[in-house]
Design an enzyme around this catalytic site. Sequence first.
Site, PDB file in Angstrom:
ATOM      1  N   GLN A  95      26.174 -90.907 -38.634  1.00  0.00           N
ATOM      2  CA  GLN A  95      24.972 -90.412 -39.319  1.00  0.00           C
ATOM      3  C   GLN A  95      24.073 -89.790 -38.385  1.00  0.00           C
ATOM      4  O   GLN A  95      23.568 -90.461 -37.383  1.00  0.00           O
ATOM      5  CB  GLN A  95      24.694 -91.651 -40.024  1.00  0.00           C
ATOM      6  CG  GLN A  95      23.506 -91.559 -40.984  1.00  0.00           C
ATOM      7  CD  GLN A  95      23.058 -92.927 -41.857  1.00  0.00           C
ATOM      8  OE1 GLN A  95      23.427 -93.939 -41.363  1.00  0.00           O
ATOM      9  NE2 GLN A  95      22.036 -92.502 -42.611  1.00  0.00           N
ATOM     10  N   HIS A 101      22.881 -90.563 -47.626  1.00  0.00           N
ATOM     11  CA  HIS A 101      23.190 -89.372 -48.451  1.00  0.00           C
ATOM     12  C   HIS A 101      24.797 -89.262 -48.638  1.00  0.00           C
ATOM     13  O   HIS A 101      25.555 -89.810 -47.706  1.00  0.00           O
ATOM     14  CB  HIS A 101      22.996 -88.065 -47.637  1.00  0.00           C
ATOM     15  CG  HIS A 101      23.322 -88.128 -46.356  1.00  0.00           C
ATOM     16  ND1 HIS A 101      22.413 -88.617 -45.478  1.00  0.00           N
ATOM     17  CD2 HIS A 101      24.050 -87.521 -45.390  1.00  0.00           C
ATOM     18  CE1 HIS A 101      22.894 -88.704 -43.983  1.00  0.00           C
ATOM     19  NE2 HIS A 101      24.064 -87.934 -44.103  1.00  0.00           N
TER      20      HIS A 101
HETATM   21  P1  AMP Z   1      25.189 -86.862 -41.403  1.00  0.00           P
HETATM   22  O1  AMP Z   1      25.740 -86.419 -40.043  1.00  0.00           O
HETATM   23  O2  AMP Z   1      26.110 -87.853 -42.299  1.00  0.00           O
HETATM   24  O3  AMP Z   1      23.607 -87.926 -41.159  1.00  0.00           O
HETATM   25  O4  AMP Z   1      24.793 -85.738 -42.468  1.00  0.00           O
HETATM   26  C1  AMP Z   1      23.605 -85.101 -42.211  1.00  0.00           C
HETATM   27  C2  AMP Z   1      23.791 -83.765 -42.952  1.00  0.00           C
HETATM   28  O5  AMP Z   1      22.631 -83.151 -43.039  1.00  0.00           O
HETATM   29  C3  AMP Z   1      24.550 -82.623 -41.859  1.00  0.00           C
HETATM   30  O6  AMP Z   1      25.798 -82.263 -42.523  1.00  0.00           O
HETATM   31  C4  AMP Z   1      23.732 -81.623 -41.859  1.00  0.00           C
HETATM   32  O7  AMP Z   1      24.171 -80.232 -41.631  1.00  0.00           O
HETATM   33  C5  AMP Z   1      22.625 -81.750 -42.939  1.00  0.00           C
HETATM   34  N1  AMP Z   1      21.528 -81.354 -43.056  1.00  0.00           N
HETATM   35  C6  AMP Z   1      20.503 -81.348 -42.048  1.00  0.00           C
HETATM   36  N2  AMP Z   1      19.308 -81.023 -42.177  1.00  0.00           N
HETATM   37  C7  AMP Z   1      19.562 -80.308 -43.445  1.00  0.00           C
HETATM   38  C8  AMP Z   1      18.531 -79.622 -44.156  1.00  0.00           C
HETATM   39  N3  AMP Z   1      17.290 -79.067 -43.864  1.00  0.00           N
HETATM   40  N4  AMP Z   1      18.921 -79.216 -45.305  1.00  0.00           N
HETATM   41  C9  AMP Z   1      20.274 -79.366 -45.880  1.00  0.00           C
HETATM   42  N5  AMP Z   1      21.065 -80.142 -45.054  1.00  0.00           N
HETATM   43  C10 AMP Z   1      20.902 -80.572 -43.650  1.00  0.00           C
END
Ligand code: AMP
Length: 115
Positions: A95, A101
Amino acid sequence: MSKDCLFCKIAAGEIPAKIVREDDFALAFEDVNPQAPLHVLVIPRRHIATLNELTDDDEALVGHLVSMARDVAHDRGLDGSGYRTVFNCNADGGQTVFHIHLHLIGGRSLAWPPG
Ligand code: AMP
Ligand code: ZN
């Protein structure tokens, strides 16, 4: 809303995102760094940092996130071919954004187990 939370800012419309579905409780938007042809994140509007902070009162909300992911997958025609939904939690889970999410990933064959 939590100050300095990226996904709270997306939910508030302060940071742009490609929103694909939304309602009073949740929204789904395209991941900025997609890992597959479909990579959408489904989040609650309310700030919850990790799965560890969920309470019994949040059960309907989490079910709602899953239902929204199902609806997006259906919209993209992936019901039959399949897809993956995953919540990452804290460091070992990978995460990086601390507002829960649900990843919805699909449109290609996905390896299992994950790395
Ligand atoms: P996690 O590593 O499970 O916390 O996933 C976070 C996700 O958020 C990753 O897949 C990123 O690519 C995505 N992410 C980060 N910043 C943004 C943003 N501004 N808009 C859309 N997705 C994002
Ligand atoms: Zn937040």
